[in-house]
Write a protein that holds these residues in place. Structure first.
Motif, PDB file in Angstrom:
ATOM      1  N   TYR A 392       0.871  -1.087  -0.042  1.00  0.00           N
ATOM      2  CA  TYR A 392      -0.023  -0.041   0.175  1.00  0.00           C
ATOM      3  C   TYR A 392       0.688   1.365  -0.086  1.00  0.00           C
ATOM      4  O   TYR A 392       0.451   2.279  -0.455  1.00  0.00           O
ATOM      5  CB  TYR A 392      -0.908  -0.028   1.187  1.00  0.00           C
ATOM      6  CG  TYR A 392      -0.362   0.028   2.609  1.00  0.00           C
ATOM      7  CD1 TYR A 392      -0.044   1.342   3.016  1.00  0.00           C
ATOM      8  CD2 TYR A 392       0.069  -0.949   3.190  1.00  0.00           C
ATOM      9  CE1 TYR A 392       0.523   1.678   4.052  1.00  0.00           C
ATOM     10  CE2 TYR A 392       0.853  -0.814   4.550  1.00  0.00           C
ATOM     11  CZ  TYR A 392       1.152   0.507   5.003  1.00  0.00           C
ATOM     12  OH  TYR A 392       1.717   0.521   6.010  1.00  0.00           O
ATOM     13  N   GLN A 393       2.275   1.137   0.504  1.00  0.00           N
ATOM     14  CA  GLN A 393       3.126   2.309   0.467  1.00  0.00           C
ATOM     15  C   GLN A 393       3.344   2.869  -0.920  1.00  0.00           C
ATOM     16  O   GLN A 393       3.849   3.954  -1.217  1.00  0.00           O
ATOM     17  CB  GLN A 393       4.506   1.871   1.354  1.00  0.00           C
ATOM     18  CG  GLN A 393       3.818   1.655   2.753  1.00  0.00           C
ATOM     19  CD  GLN A 393       5.196   1.237   3.527  1.00  0.00           C
ATOM     20  OE1 GLN A 393       6.403   1.151   3.185  1.00  0.00           O
ATOM     21  NE2 GLN A 393       4.787   0.986   4.933  1.00  0.00           N
ATOM     22  N   SER A 394       3.245   1.961  -1.647  1.00  0.00           N
ATOM     23  CA  SER A 394       3.718   2.604  -3.193  1.00  0.00           C
ATOM     24  C   SER A 394       2.529   2.467  -4.213  1.00  0.00           C
ATOM     25  O   SER A 394       2.640   2.305  -5.403  1.00  0.00           O
ATOM     26  CB  SER A 394       4.935   1.505  -3.934  1.00  0.00           C
ATOM     27  OG  SER A 394       4.610   0.165  -3.614  1.00  0.00           O
ATOM     28  N   GLY A 617      -0.113   9.529  -2.810  1.00  0.00           N
ATOM     29  CA  GLY A 617       0.267   8.448  -3.963  1.00  0.00           C
ATOM     30  C   GLY A 617       0.184   6.962  -3.229  1.00  0.00           C
ATOM     31  O   GLY A 617       0.643   6.154  -3.974  1.00  0.00           O
ATOM     32  N   GLN A 618      -0.180   7.051  -1.834  1.00  0.00           N
ATOM     33  CA  GLN A 618      -0.129   5.761  -1.195  1.00  0.00           C
ATOM     34  C   GLN A 618      -1.480   5.294  -1.329  1.00  0.00           C
ATOM     35  O   GLN A 618      -2.483   5.893  -1.370  1.00  0.00           O
ATOM     36  CB  GLN A 618       0.719   5.652   0.128  1.00  0.00           C
ATOM     37  CG  GLN A 618       1.921   6.147   0.128  1.00  0.00           C
ATOM     38  CD  GLN A 618       2.718   5.863   1.627  1.00  0.00           C
ATOM     39  OE1 GLN A 618       2.037   5.372   2.476  1.00  0.00           O
ATOM     40  NE2 GLN A 618       3.886   6.101   1.798  1.00  0.00           N
ATOM     41  N   GLY A 619      -1.866   3.919  -0.766  1.00  0.00           N
ATOM     42  CA  GLY A 619      -3.109   3.392  -0.687  1.00  0.00           C
ATOM     43  C   GLY A 619      -3.682   3.630   0.933  1.00  0.00           C
ATOM     44  O   GLY A 619      -2.904   4.468   1.422  1.00  0.00           O
ATOM     45  N   LEU A 620      -4.231   2.905   1.156  1.00  0.00           N
ATOM     46  CA  LEU A 620      -5.057   2.815   2.482  1.00  0.00           C
ATOM     47  C   LEU A 620      -4.479   1.689   3.327  1.00  0.00           C
ATOM     48  O   LEU A 620      -4.263   0.645   3.126  1.00  0.00           O
ATOM     49  CB  LEU A 620      -6.521   2.957   2.238  1.00  0.00           C
ATOM     50  CG  LEU A 620      -7.076   3.929   1.667  1.00  0.00           C
ATOM     51  CD1 LEU A 620      -8.725   3.830   1.337  1.00  0.00           C
ATOM     52  CD2 LEU A 620      -6.922   5.566   2.186  1.00  0.00           C
ATOM     53  N   VAL A 621      -4.561   2.128   4.756  1.00  0.00           N
ATOM     54  CA  VAL A 621      -4.114   1.118   5.750  1.00  0.00           C
ATOM     55  C   VAL A 621      -4.826   1.424   6.915  1.00  0.00           C
ATOM     56  O   VAL A 621      -5.306   2.396   7.339  1.00  0.00           O
ATOM     57  CB  VAL A 621      -2.545   1.121   6.059  1.00  0.00           C
ATOM     58  CG1 VAL A 621      -2.157   2.668   6.692  1.00  0.00           C
ATOM     59  CG2 VAL A 621      -2.235   0.166   7.041  1.00  0.00           C
ATOM     60  N   ASN A 622      -5.368   0.089   7.529  1.00  0.00           N
ATOM     61  CA  ASN A 622      -6.279   0.312   8.749  1.00  0.00           C
ATOM     62  C   ASN A 622      -5.354   0.657   9.955  1.00  0.00           C
ATOM     63  O   ASN A 622      -4.201   0.423  10.181  1.00  0.00           O
ATOM     64  CB  ASN A 622      -6.730  -1.090   9.112  1.00  0.00           C
ATOM     65  CG  ASN A 622      -7.690  -1.084   9.801  1.00  0.00           C
ATOM     66  OD1 ASN A 622      -8.390   0.020  10.387  1.00  0.00           O
ATOM     67  ND2 ASN A 622      -8.303  -2.229  10.547  1.00  0.00           N
ATOM     68  N   GLN A 623      -6.009   1.437  10.766  1.00  0.00           N
ATOM     69  CA  GLN A 623      -5.259   2.048  11.882  1.00  0.00           C
ATOM     70  C   GLN A 623      -6.174   1.420  13.074  1.00  0.00           C
ATOM     71  O   GLN A 623      -5.720   1.863  14.389  1.00  0.00           O
ATOM     72  CB  GLN A 623      -5.192   3.465  11.969  1.00  0.00           C
ATOM     73  CG  GLN A 623      -4.510   4.156  10.991  1.00  0.00           C
ATOM     74  CD  GLN A 623      -3.964   5.473  11.266  1.00  0.00           C
ATOM     75  OE1 GLN A 623      -3.615   6.007  11.983  1.00  0.00           O
ATOM     76  NE2 GLN A 623      -4.359   6.468  10.226  1.00  0.00           N
TER      77      GLN A 623
END
Length: 642
Positions: A392-394, A617-623
């Protein structure tokens, strides 16, 4: 007339379209050349951690080009494997060749031939390969009614021979379309209960819900064979949901649980365009693809396949729960068969470019392929199974459904410090043990040092004893922090801590235990010890299978599928349910909301989602994560940290 959902496990032939001159790109042309069997080839040694999709991007070639010249890649890409590509003066790999079946594969027998079944082949694939109908193949081989088995020989009557031996890979497609209006019972019919029938099976066979049968029979108790009950006859009102797939279309509505039907559908042609088609005008529609290894080509269901089936069933419960939300819901389920080439073939299907989101399997290479597809076609890719993946970072299309490990540890430490309430932290160090949580302990100590919080060490060898704890005043308040999250290490200190707690309680002292995500799987004496020690652990998911919500999902699961949710931790059925509830309610007919990142938080039965985009420019991440408190009174508190 009643109509029910149909799950269509489509048995699709794996067709690769190979046309034109292959490698005209600079990437491949710059590779070194060697001569083999009188022909010149470019060659490349695969480096560790390289994937199929990283290679096709690196050399600017197509997946078909890579696979056709290196068939061994179908069995998985391996580090230091040598890949070969025809040099410019070589015969193009796309040149058709005459197929001569090897003796071990096909053999002539009278006016027919025999075919040796290889792993991964299907009845439809074999019949299509030789120009036969599936009915004719079944008629020639009655044993196929029990299933196609690898390693057996079957009779064929080919009307054609294939140009190339193509391995067949089964795909599954599920279309679930939610109704936009109510189902109104207008009449009833009497029905005599047969042997072994359940309310669910009767409801499924008559296109009604269990609740409708219960409403029609208010005095109904335990269902008995020979008993006569009333079945409501439903009238569908203003329902017009059309499903189209590979030339097959029809009106499909949902007013009962899912019914499984197998139908053969002609394989679609592949399309290489990457632009996302414009959504048709009309009612809002949510389109979700579920790509998981259901392993339908195997005669015995493995534990892994069973876990993914449970996830999918939980997902269907969410679909049913939200089917009256006002928007059509279409779910396409595909069996990836735990195969890279099967995933590649699924991604060639044109309807995949119309998806709002794809739920990806628990395989790094396959996730990489699907993620790359999502990036090209602006389709969100949801990863619920691989918490360590950071693509997701790229990739702006990737959605990591699990909180990042570093962020989880940081939030856990803040949560732990907020609950100290003046207690003295005691770090437990087993000199003969495994300090697998040393990094977490170091970060925790750094945070305590920064806040001026004093802490102590207790060193022991082999097994913690009351004598090791004798220096602690019984009137104190303590939080014990071990250096390991392993169950065998927990067994070395839990009994002594339980004994200490019972001793200091009489003196007004208190203690609790700080633990780790692995402990959520503790059962028996270890779980009892966690409760006695008022243990606080951090986790990506909650742990309270006794909650009313979890019980409701488990009851519905049993009603729909005549089976119990597994005892797995985390539970895959609950994960599927929460995933479905979150995605469907978030999308709500808006295909762009996941890509834009404006998604409301969701607190689930087991898993919660608060998505964040770390950077442009990054995707999504659950927090979202939990602090779970196992309390001495037996209750479990799940504290959500969004």
């Amino acid at each position: 007339m009643n109509q029910r959902i149909k799950i269509l496990p489509c048995l699709i032939a794996a067709i690769l379209l190979i046309t034109g001159q292959l490698y005209a790109t600079a990437g491949v042309d710059e590779l070194p050349v060697k001569t083999m069997n009188g022909k010149r080839y470019h060659y490349y040694e695969v480096q560790p951690k390289e994937t199929v999709y990283s290679l096709i991007r690196k050399f600017d070639i197509s997946l078909e080009d890579l696979m056709s010249n290196n068939p061994s890649v179908n069995d998985g890409l391996k580090a230091h494997q040598i890949l070969y590509f025809p040099a410019a003066d070589a015969t193009p790999a796309s040149t058709p060749t005459t197929y001569t079946a090897p003796a071990s594969k096909t053999a002539t027998r009278g006016g027919s031939m025999t075919h040796y079944v290889e792993r991964g082949e299907t009845i439809y694939g074999i019949s299509n390969r030789y120009g036969m109908t599936t009915d004719r193949l079944m008629a020639l081989n009655p044993s196929l009614s029990d299933g196609l088995k690898a390693g057996t020989t079957i009779v064929i009557e080919p009307t054609k021979m294939p140009d190339e031996p193509v391995r067949q890979a089964p795909l599954t497609q599920t279309n679930v379309v939610a109704p936009t209006t109510d189902v109104i019972p207008t009449a009833y019919e009497n029905y005599v209960v047969g042997e072994g029938e359940t309310l669910y099976s009767i409801a499924r066979n008559h296109g009604v819900t269990v609740a409708q049968i219960e409403q029609a029979n208010p005095s109904l108790g335990i269902l008995k064979q020979g008993e006569t009950i009333r079945i409501p006859v439903n009238e569908q009102v203003n329902v017009n949901a059309t499903v189209t797939s590979s030339g097959v279309s029809g009106t499909v509505t949902t007013n009962s649980p899912v019914e499984s039907t197998i139908e053969a559908i002609e394989p679609p042609l592949a399309h290489e365009t990457v632009a996302r088609p414009v959504a048709p005008t009309g009612p809002a529609e949510t389109r979700i693809a579920v790509m998981l290894p259901f392993m339908l080509n195997q005669n015995i269901m493995t534990r892994t396949a069973a876990r993914h089936l449970e996830f999918y069933r939980g997902f269907l419960l969410a679909v049913d729960n939200l089917r009256n939300s006002g928007d059509a819901i279409k779910v396409y389920a595909f069996d990836t068969a735990a195969s890279v080439d099967t995933v590649a073939e699924i991604l060639r299907r044109p309807e995949l470019k119309n998806m709002d989101v794809i739920i990806a399997p628990d395989d790094e290479r396959q996730l990489d392929m699907i993620g790359y597809f999502g990036k090209l076609n602006k389709v969100a890719v949801f990863n619920p199974f691989l918490p360590k993946d950071n693509s997701y970072q790229s990739n702006p299309s990737m959605i990591q459904a699990n909180i990042n490990s570093d962020l989880m540890a940081a939030k856990a430490i803040e949560g732990m410090l907020a609950t100290l309430n003046g207690a003295t932290p005691i770090f437990l160090h087993n000199q003969n043990g495994t300090a697998d949580k040393a990094d977490h302990v170091t970060k925790l100590q750094t945070a305590m040092d920064a806040r001026g919080i004093a802490y102590k060490y207790i060193n022991y060898t082999g097994k913690l004893t009351i004598e090791n704890l004798a220096e602690l005043p019984y009137s104190g308040t303590y939080v014990f922090i071990p250096e390991s999250g392993r169950s065998n290490e927990a067994a070395t200190f839990l009994p002594a801590l339980v004994a200490l707690r019972e001793t200091i309680a009489d003196e007004g002292g208190m203690l609790r235990l700080w633990g780790y995500p692995e402990w959520i799987a503790f059962r028996g004496e270890n779980l009892d010890a966690l409760k006695k020690l008022n243990t606080l652990i951090y986790s990506r998911f909650s742990d309270d299978d006794g909650s009313s919500q979890a019980a409701n999902v488990a009851q519905r699961y049993n009603l729909w599928f005549s089976g119990q949710l597994s005892d797995d931790v985390p539970n895959q059925g609950l994960l599927g349910y929460d995933t479905g509830m979150f995605l469907i309610s978030s999308l709500n007919g808006n295909s762009k909301i996941l890509l834009n990142g404006n998604v409301p938080s969701y607190r689930g039965v087991q898993n919660s989602f608060t998505l964040n985009r770390p950077a442009d420019g990054q995707g999504l991440v659950n927090q979202a994560m939990y602090l779970i408190n196992f309390r001495p009174n037996g209750l479990v508190d799940n504290i959500l940290l969004p």
